[in-house]
Scaffold this motif. Structure first.
Motif, PDB file in Angstrom:
ATOM      1  N   LEU A  44       5.833  26.442 -17.075  1.00  0.00           N
ATOM      2  CA  LEU A  44       5.302  26.062 -15.765  1.00  0.00           C
ATOM      3  C   LEU A  44       5.884  26.969 -14.676  1.00  0.00           C
ATOM      4  O   LEU A  44       5.165  27.435 -13.780  1.00  0.00           O
ATOM      5  N   ALA A  45       7.198  27.241 -14.756  1.00  0.00           N
ATOM      6  CA  ALA A  45       7.847  28.084 -13.740  1.00  0.00           C
ATOM      7  C   ALA A  45       7.186  29.461 -13.700  1.00  0.00           C
ATOM      8  O   ALA A  45       6.921  30.010 -12.629  1.00  0.00           O
ATOM      9  N   ARG A  46       6.893  30.006 -14.879  1.00  0.00           N
ATOM     10  CA  ARG A  46       6.285  31.336 -14.960  1.00  0.00           C
ATOM     11  C   ARG A  46       4.956  31.341 -14.194  1.00  0.00           C
ATOM     12  O   ARG A  46       4.680  32.222 -13.387  1.00  0.00           O
ATOM     13  N   ARG A  47       4.160  30.297 -14.438  1.00  0.00           N
ATOM     14  CA  ARG A  47       2.866  30.238 -13.745  1.00  0.00           C
ATOM     15  C   ARG A  47       3.079  30.081 -12.234  1.00  0.00           C
ATOM     16  O   ARG A  47       2.445  30.759 -11.431  1.00  0.00           O
ATOM     17  N   MET A  48       3.991  29.148 -11.860  1.00  0.00           N
ATOM     18  CA  MET A  48       4.153  28.866 -10.423  1.00  0.00           C
ATOM     19  C   MET A  48       4.609  30.100  -9.659  1.00  0.00           C
ATOM     20  O   MET A  48       4.099  30.395  -8.577  1.00  0.00           O
ATOM     21  N   VAL A  49       5.590  30.831 -10.195  1.00  0.00           N
ATOM     22  CA  VAL A  49       6.137  31.988  -9.464  1.00  0.00           C
ATOM     23  C   VAL A  49       5.047  33.052  -9.280  1.00  0.00           C
ATOM     24  O   VAL A  49       4.829  33.550  -8.164  1.00  0.00           O
ATOM     25  N   HIS A  50       4.310  33.375 -10.354  1.00  0.00           N
ATOM     26  CA  HIS A  50       3.262  34.408 -10.226  1.00  0.00           C
ATOM     27  C   HIS A  50       2.174  33.957  -9.255  1.00  0.00           C
ATOM     28  O   HIS A  50       1.695  34.739  -8.434  1.00  0.00           O
ATOM     29  N   LEU A  51       1.798  32.682  -9.354  1.00  0.00           N
ATOM     30  CA  LEU A  51       0.696  32.201  -8.502  1.00  0.00           C
ATOM     31  C   LEU A  51       1.081  32.214  -7.027  1.00  0.00           C
ATOM     32  O   LEU A  51       0.308  32.627  -6.164  1.00  0.00           O
TER      33      LEU A  51
END
Ligand code: HEM
Length: 495
Positions: free
Chosen positions: A443-450
């Motif tokens: 989830l963190a990976r998605r949130m940071v990129h988004l």
């Protein structure tokens, strides 16, 4: 008894206890401890930690090597600063190093006995990890909740747009924290938690910060367990107040959900947790659920938002790199469009920016401390039973043995290098590795990129009047996480 007599008595007891412990452990330990500076009586090497322990420990490792031993009060502390030894600790001997010594602040409301972060790696911990993986962080679960997150990114984009129209600055870290809380609450229980303008969201944000501050503040009671019950710095008392506030909010959300479950099904993490709670033989109590939610918000919000703030700081200091990232975004998603989660894999430069940010600014610079369950020999030295293990990922991220020009922000280094941050490449482990690796990574990976894509794609950023690029403050504020000491503020200009 007056205070001075009490203090002398206490110090004498501590001193005798330490002497006893030292003699006892010398008697038992057969191996050679790793090198390290000579400890003072009673306080040991406490002064050596300074205000920014990750930096002081990085300096010490230059003198004593990648595995060092310190005595901090009564605590044996072993610090690891190289990828090779981190691999031994987190992979080869993963099982014996996967316990924790919960800090005193985590004793508030018995959190240490219920929390996934602080429980030993045994049955209850395994159950909580499994539930999170299956119900929240698996790819199908995350894909299914994307629509909820999409809305929260639009709110961020609208807010930045308003600031642009009104000529106001955006406090990047704060905007990222509110958005992280929103993305997480949408993913966890399909509601919006924080708002850019409301007082209640301000309060929620402050409570989450407060918890992180309490857990991250160096606490004398952690080094002298005899002081735990006196709570000399009042950290435990403060944390109890924050926990009470958070639990009241979670109780409200749970009650509301229980009422509405007859008529509507959300199919999110909260529904899954309540299903487990309402079984004939409940797998989770209501307390388990509240402590788990606390873990997820505590561990997920500040880490994610400080990563976004550091990434934006580095990009503003390096204008040609923000242009490169924007051009890539525009080529892939087009002008004025919103990024989709499925676009992330098509954005190698943005991914490189995120990796480079994790290398220079890992949100948890010493990971979350591990504990040795038994005596172990590492690199020819004894790591004693019960020692606290700090893996200094901040130091190995800036070590010239691992990286060319380590102090430069150069996302390009990752374009022709396979290194990733999923726990296999030990020179880059901002989420840890092995069985204690951050469960929120997907989830963190998605949130940071988004969030980064949202801030970069349709906005140019200008610094405050008169501030030069090289004057942007890069000081870190040490805690369990490592945010910027002086928040980054900049003017957005809509493109
Ligand atoms: C643990 C980093 C986001 C939940 C950890 C650890 C690190 C970390 C270093 C400790 C690993 C170890 O002990 O070796 C990060 C970073 C994040 C992030 C850098 C964002 C950029 C999240 C998110 C969540 C989360 C979004 C949940 C929604 C947790 C939990 C633990 C943990 C529950 C404790 C796991 C355990 O002890 O078994 N994280 N994290 N984290 N993280 Fe994250």
């Amino acid at each position: 008894m007056d205070f001075l007599t009490f203090l002398l008595l206490l110090l004498s007891i501590i001193w005798i206890w330490i002497l006893f412990q030292t003699l006892n452990s010398k008697h038992q330990k057969s191996g050679k401890l790793p090198p390290g500076p000579y400890p003072f009586p009673i306080i040991g090497n406490m002064l050596e930690l300074g205000k920014k322990p990750h930096q002081s420990l990085a300096k010490l490792s230059k003198t004593y090597g990648p595995l060092i031993y310190l005595k901090i009060g009564c605590l044996d502390v072993v610090v690891v600063s190289s990828p090779e030894i981190a691999k031994d600790v987190l992979q080869k001997y993963d099982q014996v190093f996967s316990s924790r010594s919960p800090p005193s602040a985590a004793m508030a409301k018995e959190h240490d006995k219920l929390s996934m972060v602080w429980l030993p790696a045994e049955n209850q911990w395994r159950k909580l990890r499994r539930i999170c993986k299956e119900q929240m962080f698996s790819t199908p679960r995350l894909d299914a909740s994307w629509d909820l997150r999409r809305e929260k990114l639009l709110i961020l984009s609208d807010y930045v747009n308003q600031c642009s129209v009104n000529g106001r600055t955006v406090k990047i870290g704060e905007a990222a924290l509110i958005t992280s809380l929103n993305l997480m609450s949408a993913t966890l229980f399909s509601v919006e938690f924080a708002d850019f303008n409301s007082d209640s969201s301000q309060e929620f944000k402050e409570v989450v910060w407060g918890v992180m501050e309490c857990i991250g503040t160096p606490n004398i009671a952690d080094y002298f367990p005899v002081l735990k019950y006196y709570d000399p710095q009042g950290i435990l008392r403060r944390n109890k107040v924050y926990f009470d506030k958070l639990f009241a909010i979670f109780d409200g959300i749970i009650d509301e959900r229980l009422k509405s479950r007859g008529t509507s099904v959300k199919n999110d993490l909260l529904d899954a947790l309540l299903d487990l709670n309402q079984k004939l033989e409940p797998e989770l109590s209501r307390d388990d659920i509240k402590h788990l939610l606390l873990d997820l918000f505590g561990a997920g919000a500040d880490t994610t938002s400080s990563t976004v703030e550091w990434a934006m700081t580095e990009l503003l200091r390096n204008p040609e790199k923000i242009i490169k990232a924007r051009n890539e975004l525009r080529d892939v998603i087009g002008m004025k469009k919103q990024i989709q989660e499925s676009d992330i894999s098509k954005l190698p430069y943005l991914q490189a920016v995120v990796k480079e940010t994790f290398r220079l600014h890992p949100a948890a610079p010493l990971l979350v401390p591990h504990k040795a369950d038994v005596d172990v020999e590492i690199n020819g030295y004894l790591v004693p039973k019960n020692a606290q293990i700090l893996v200094n990922v901040w130091a190995s991220g800036r070590d010239s043995n691992n990286w060319l020009s380590p102090d430069l922000f150069m996302p390009e280094r990752f374009l022709d290098r396979e290194t990733d941050f999923q726990g296999q490449d030990f020179e880059l482990i901002p989420f840890g590795a092995g069985r204690r690796i951050c469960p929120g990574l997907p989830l963190a990976r998605r949130m940071v990129h988004l969030m980064l894509a949202t801030l970069i794609c349709n906005f140019e950023w200008k610094l405050e009047e008169g501030l030069k690029l090289e004057e942007i403050d890069m000081t870190e504020r040490y805690g369990i996480t490592l945010p910027k000491a002086i928040p980054l503020e900049a003017f957005p200009i809509k493109l």
